[in-house]
Design a protein around this motif. Structure first.
Motif, PDB file in Angstrom:
ATOM      1  N   PRO A  74       0.826  -1.198   0.000  1.00 47.17           N
ATOM      2  CA  PRO A  74       0.000   0.000   0.000  1.00 47.17           C
ATOM      3  C   PRO A  74       0.859   1.246   0.000  1.00 47.17           C
ATOM      4  O   PRO A  74       1.963   1.254   0.536  1.00 47.17           O
ATOM      5  CB  PRO A  74      -0.803  -0.129   1.310  1.00 47.17           C
ATOM      6  CG  PRO A  74       0.015  -1.032   2.167  1.00 47.17           C
ATOM      7  CD  PRO A  74       0.724  -1.971   1.241  1.00 47.17           C
ATOM      8  N   THR A  76       1.342   3.749   1.660  1.00 43.04           N
ATOM      9  CA  THR A  76       1.229   4.384   2.961  1.00 43.04           C
ATOM     10  C   THR A  76       2.011   3.588   3.966  1.00 43.04           C
ATOM     11  O   THR A  76       2.378   2.437   3.709  1.00 43.04           O
ATOM     12  CB  THR A  76      -0.241   4.435   3.415  1.00 43.04           C
ATOM     13  OG1 THR A  76      -0.288   4.977   4.732  1.00 43.04           O
ATOM     14  CG2 THR A  76      -0.861   3.046   3.437  1.00 43.04           C
ATOM     15  N   GLU A  78       0.696   2.821   6.779  1.00 41.69           N
ATOM     16  CA  GLU A  78      -0.304   2.059   7.514  1.00 41.69           C
ATOM     17  C   GLU A  78      -0.302   0.614   7.034  1.00 41.69           C
ATOM     18  O   GLU A  78      -0.092   0.347   5.858  1.00 41.69           O
ATOM     19  CB  GLU A  78      -1.699   2.653   7.295  1.00 41.69           C
ATOM     20  CG  GLU A  78      -1.853   4.060   7.831  1.00 41.69           C
ATOM     21  CD  GLU A  78      -1.808   4.103   9.339  1.00 41.69           C
ATOM     22  OE1 GLU A  78      -2.220   3.122   9.976  1.00 41.69           O
ATOM     23  OE2 GLU A  78      -1.357   5.112   9.883  1.00 41.69           O
ATOM     24  N   ALA A  80      -1.560  -2.870   5.586  1.00 39.55           N
ATOM     25  CA  ALA A  80      -2.655  -3.257   4.692  1.00 39.55           C
ATOM     26  C   ALA A  80      -3.582  -4.203   5.418  1.00 39.55           C
ATOM     27  O   ALA A  80      -3.187  -4.880   6.350  1.00 39.55           O
ATOM     28  CB  ALA A  80      -2.088  -3.940   3.450  1.00 39.55           C
ATOM     29  N   GLN A 237     -14.774  11.724   3.397  1.00 35.71           N
ATOM     30  CA  GLN A 237     -13.331  11.485   3.459  1.00 35.71           C
ATOM     31  C   GLN A 237     -12.535  12.715   3.050  1.00 35.71           C
ATOM     32  O   GLN A 237     -11.445  12.972   3.576  1.00 35.71           O
ATOM     33  CB  GLN A 237     -12.975  10.298   2.563  1.00 35.71           C
ATOM     34  CG  GLN A 237     -13.514   8.974   3.080  1.00 35.71           C
ATOM     35  CD  GLN A 237     -13.488   7.871   2.042  1.00 35.71           C
ATOM     36  OE1 GLN A 237     -13.297   8.118   0.852  1.00 35.71           O
ATOM     37  NE2 GLN A 237     -13.695   6.640   2.492  1.00 35.71           N
ATOM     38  N   GLY A 242      -9.237  11.772   4.882  1.00 34.77           N
ATOM     39  CA  GLY A 242      -9.000  10.398   4.472  1.00 34.77           C
ATOM     40  C   GLY A 242      -8.447  10.260   3.070  1.00 34.77           C
ATOM     41  O   GLY A 242      -7.695   9.326   2.782  1.00 34.77           O
ATOM     42  N   GLN A 245      -4.324  10.640   2.703  1.00 33.84           N
ATOM     43  CA  GLN A 245      -3.404   9.772   3.433  1.00 33.84           C
ATOM     44  C   GLN A 245      -2.647   8.799   2.541  1.00 33.84           C
ATOM     45  O   GLN A 245      -1.822   8.024   3.028  1.00 33.84           O
ATOM     46  CB  GLN A 245      -4.173   8.974   4.500  1.00 33.84           C
ATOM     47  CG  GLN A 245      -4.811   9.841   5.566  1.00 33.84           C
ATOM     48  CD  GLN A 245      -5.541   9.020   6.619  1.00 33.84           C
ATOM     49  OE1 GLN A 245      -5.156   7.886   6.916  1.00 33.84           O
ATOM     50  NE2 GLN A 245      -6.595   9.585   7.179  1.00 33.84           N
ATOM     51  N   LEU A 247      -3.787   6.194   1.045  1.00 27.19           N
ATOM     52  CA  LEU A 247      -4.217   4.830   1.335  1.00 27.19           C
ATOM     53  C   LEU A 247      -4.561   4.076   0.054  1.00 27.19           C
ATOM     54  O   LEU A 247      -4.970   4.687  -0.939  1.00 27.19           O
ATOM     55  CB  LEU A 247      -5.447   4.854   2.242  1.00 27.19           C
ATOM     56  CG  LEU A 247      -5.254   5.447   3.639  1.00 27.19           C
ATOM     57  CD1 LEU A 247      -6.597   5.641   4.320  1.00 27.19           C
ATOM     58  CD2 LEU A 247      -4.362   4.547   4.478  1.00 27.19           C
ATOM     59  N   ILE A 251      -9.166   0.614   0.820  1.00 31.19           N
ATOM     60  CA  ILE A 251      -9.438   1.067   2.185  1.00 31.19           C
ATOM     61  C   ILE A 251     -10.499   2.165   2.195  1.00 31.19           C
ATOM     62  O   ILE A 251     -11.454   2.121   2.977  1.00 31.19           O
ATOM     63  CB  ILE A 251      -8.153   1.585   2.863  1.00 31.19           C
ATOM     64  CG1 ILE A 251      -7.042   0.539   2.776  1.00 31.19           C
ATOM     65  CG2 ILE A 251      -8.425   1.952   4.314  1.00 31.19           C
ATOM     66  CD1 ILE A 251      -7.399  -0.794   3.377  1.00 31.19           C
ATOM     67  N   THR A 252     -10.350   3.147   1.309  1.00 33.03           N
ATOM     68  CA  THR A 252     -11.349   4.220   1.273  1.00 33.03           C
ATOM     69  C   THR A 252     -12.681   3.710   0.739  1.00 33.03           C
ATOM     70  O   THR A 252     -13.744   4.172   1.166  1.00 33.03           O
ATOM     71  CB  THR A 252     -10.850   5.403   0.428  1.00 33.03           C
ATOM     72  OG1 THR A 252     -10.441   4.935  -0.862  1.00 33.03           O
ATOM     73  CG2 THR A 252      -9.659   6.083   1.107  1.00 33.03           C
ATOM     74  N   LEU A 331     -10.330   3.499   8.433  1.00 35.83           N
ATOM     75  CA  LEU A 331      -9.114   3.918   7.742  1.00 35.83           C
ATOM     76  C   LEU A 331      -7.875   3.488   8.521  1.00 35.83           C
ATOM     77  O   LEU A 331      -6.851   3.119   7.932  1.00 35.83           O
ATOM     78  CB  LEU A 331      -9.108   5.435   7.532  1.00 35.83           C
ATOM     79  CG  LEU A 331     -10.208   6.005   6.637  1.00 35.83           C
ATOM     80  CD1 LEU A 331      -9.953   7.494   6.391  1.00 35.83           C
ATOM     81  CD2 LEU A 331     -10.313   5.259   5.320  1.00 35.83           C
ATOM     82  N   ASP A 332      -7.957   3.540   9.845  1.00 35.13           N
ATOM     83  CA  ASP A 332      -6.828   3.135  10.683  1.00 35.13           C
ATOM     84  C   ASP A 332      -6.828   1.639  10.974  1.00 35.13           C
ATOM     85  O   ASP A 332      -5.769   1.043  11.168  1.00 35.13           O
ATOM     86  CB  ASP A 332      -6.858   3.900  12.015  1.00 35.13           C
ATOM     87  CG  ASP A 332      -6.659   5.393  11.836  1.00 35.13           C
ATOM     88  OD1 ASP A 332      -5.896   5.773  10.926  1.00 35.13           O
ATOM     89  OD2 ASP A 332      -7.269   6.169  12.585  1.00 35.13           O
TER      90      ASP A 332
END
Length: 560
Positions: A74, A76, A78, A80, A237, A242, A245, A247, A251-252, A331-332
């Motif tokens: 991903p 990001t 964060e 996946a 978002q 959102g 980020q 992402l 995810i979104t 999202l998190d």
């Protein structure tokens, strides 16, 4: 579904997508749409950072090389979402019982002219859903005006650019998103609906012959509200950061599906002063999610990925039951995703469907789906239950008369169980017809609930009626969990635990099988939440997901 085969991925496909996003970055919509139409994805979501949309496509693209691929990382830091199936840590959503009188059509409590809510010109053809769209859009904005401060702690900023309807007869331009000042209608057709962060506006295809109008004509106007609620989720978002980020699209999109479910849930529960949705509308929402899933075999992490029907319906249900505050967490902490890529070239070429009787498969290794599925279910329950499991045999009959034993337990119109002689009897012409229409997991679903009935008896489960039926769905999901390969193509029983030099099971599910299960739950479910015979489609899907995501222990905990 497959009984054996190479673990090499095939290609990806193209089909409908629900939404996509485009942000105000250097972007030429025509070029983007051309690439999408010829490429691997379902929708234009998140390709560049401004547009969030639905789009339509057609057939799978054949793979070029049968080599193993992994999901791209991903964009990001964060993590996946997981594409494996660890035990569930929390019970999945269960449908609330409505105390309101059932309704067959959406109930509109106000009359709002469409032109007061949607940018149209005098040439717009009238649609049967116009009145509903006007009220639904007004309600979505009313609802977010209330919910946004509660969820995010700041006032809600209304949509600044408005909502536009596109149709061939339109004489005034649709706004463009990016470098181009306008969006030609021909390009809108490929999106179907989109939100543009640059300009803060939404556009939907009011003449769609591929997605919106056919769904609305067949299943009711609630489909339009759910699509627009999803798109509005991307506007949320934009407001909460959102879309900034980096992402993965999935995810979104997952969160937007959840937001759509949350709006639908409040409209179903009688919380809206403007309209009310009924059981038929919830079913329409599930069908909409099924209709706009990613193509079978799609890697969810490709740009524009939206998720399988299994994943999309799960996100929708999460919002429907738990509301927008739960969606805000996604999202998190994204919801778990199930693998959706082909693991072999052979499976890709079959479209994920095993042969029913091998008449269409000349391979000497071909085994009919009804045969190897029965064998695997016997194997699974024998290795899973303490004390083993006495095998079950199957008996196809040529017609709907299934009264071949005195103690028959009818589980669906097409199938009964005879507990005394441990036989499953099914109407073969009816089952074969469903197989031809939907795919091989129609057999897997019927077999799954039949074996589950005898498992319930062995385990001493005392539940009856709807609760027992939903437990069967969960137990079927637990079996499916055990044959669902991870990203590397491995399933739990492909190990040789008994030391005979052979894998315990050579059966594995294929991309699309979980979506076929969703379809069967919709087909076989009660007409409404309050019918309470075998469970509504919403309830059956939720129960099946318990088993797929959490296994037998989750079924014991939540439904046993």
């Amino acid at each position: 579904m497959t009984a054996a085969g190479e673990r090499t991925p095939a290609g990806r496909g193209r089909t409908l997508g629900f939404v996509s996003t485009i942000h105000p970055v250097r972007r030429r919509v025509p070029r983007l749409l051309t690439l999408l139409a010829a490429g691997l994805t379902v929708a234009a979501c998140g390709v560049e950072r401004d547009v969030v949309a639905i789009n339509a496509a057609t057939t799978p693209i054949a793979p070029t090389e049968p080599t193993v691929s992994q999901p791209p990382p991903p964009a990001t830091t964060e993590p996946a979402p997981s594409t494996s199936a660890p035990p569930s840590t929390s019970p999945p959503p269960t449908a609330p019982e409505s105390t309101l009188p059932p309704i067959l059509e959406p109930q509109l409590n106000v009359d709002i002219p469409l032109a007061d809510v949607v940018n149209v010109d005098p040439d717009k053809p009238p649609r049967d859903y116009d009145a509903f769209v006007a009220v639904a859009l007004t309600d979505i904005q009313r609802w977010w005006n209330e919910q946004y401060p509660a969820v995010y702690g700041v006032p809600f900023e209304p949509l600044q650019g408005g909502v536009y309807a596109g149709y061939p007869e339109r004489q005034t331009d649709l706004p463009g998103c990016g470098d181009d000042p306008t969006t030609p209608y021909q390009e809108l057709q490929e999106f179907v609906a989109f939100y543009c962060e640059f300009g803060d506006f939404m556009v939907f295809d009011d003449d769609s012959v591929l997605v919106l109008r056919p769904l609305a004509d067949e299943f009711g106007p609630a489909v339009m509200g759910i699509v627009l609620a999803h798109e509005f989720g991307h506007a949320i978002q934009s407001r909460n950061g959102g879309l900034d980020q980096g992402l993965p699209t999935i995810i979104t999109e997952q969160q937007a599906d959840c937001f759509a479910g949350a709006w639908t849930g409040q409209a179903y529960g009688g919380e809206s002063p403007l309209l009310r949705l009924g059981d038929r509308d919830i079913r329409a929402g599930l069908i909409a999610m099924l209709s706009v899933r990613d193509p079978v075999g799609t890697d969810q992490f490709v740009v524009g990925g939206h998720g399988s029907a299994f994943d999309r319906v799960g996100a929708f249900q999460e919002g429907f039951v738990q509301g927008p505050a739960r969606c805000a967490e996604l999202l998190d902490a994204p919801l778990q995703l199930m693998p959706n890529q082909f693991q072999s070239l052979v499976d890709f070429e079959r479209g994920g469907n095993a042969s029913y009787d091998c008449t269409d498969d000349p391979s000497p290794d071909c085994r009919p789906a009804p045969e190897f599925l029965a064998e695997d279910l016997n194997n699974y329950w024998d290795t899973t239950l303490d004390g083993g499991f006495e095998p079950i045999t199957t008996q196809p009959v040529d017609g709907p008369d299934l009264t071949v034993c005195t103690d028959a337990v009818q589980l669906a119109a097409e199938i009964v169980v005879c507990p005394s002689d441990r036989t499953v009897v099914f109407d073969e012409p009816a089952v074969r017809s469903l197989y031809d229409e939907f795919g091989d997991f129609t057999i897997g679903y019927f077999y799954g609930i039949a074996w589950a009935e005898l498992v319930q008896r062995q385990l001493g489960r005392q539940s009856t009626g709807e609760v027992r039926a939903l437990d069967r769905d969960c137990l079927t999901g637990a079996w499916v969990r055990d044959i669902t390969p991870d990203a590397q193509g491995n399933t739990p029983r492909q190990a040789d635990t008994d030391g005979d030099g052979e894998p315990d099971s050579t059966v594995s599910s294929s991309p699309g099988d979980l979506d076929e299960a969703i379809r069967m739950a919709i087909l076989e479910g009660d007409n409404g939440f309050n019918v309470d015979q075998v469970g509504s489609p919403f309830e059956k899907i939720a129960a099946f997901r318990v088993g797929v995501l959490g296994g037998l222990s989750a079924c014991d905990r939540d439904l046993g």
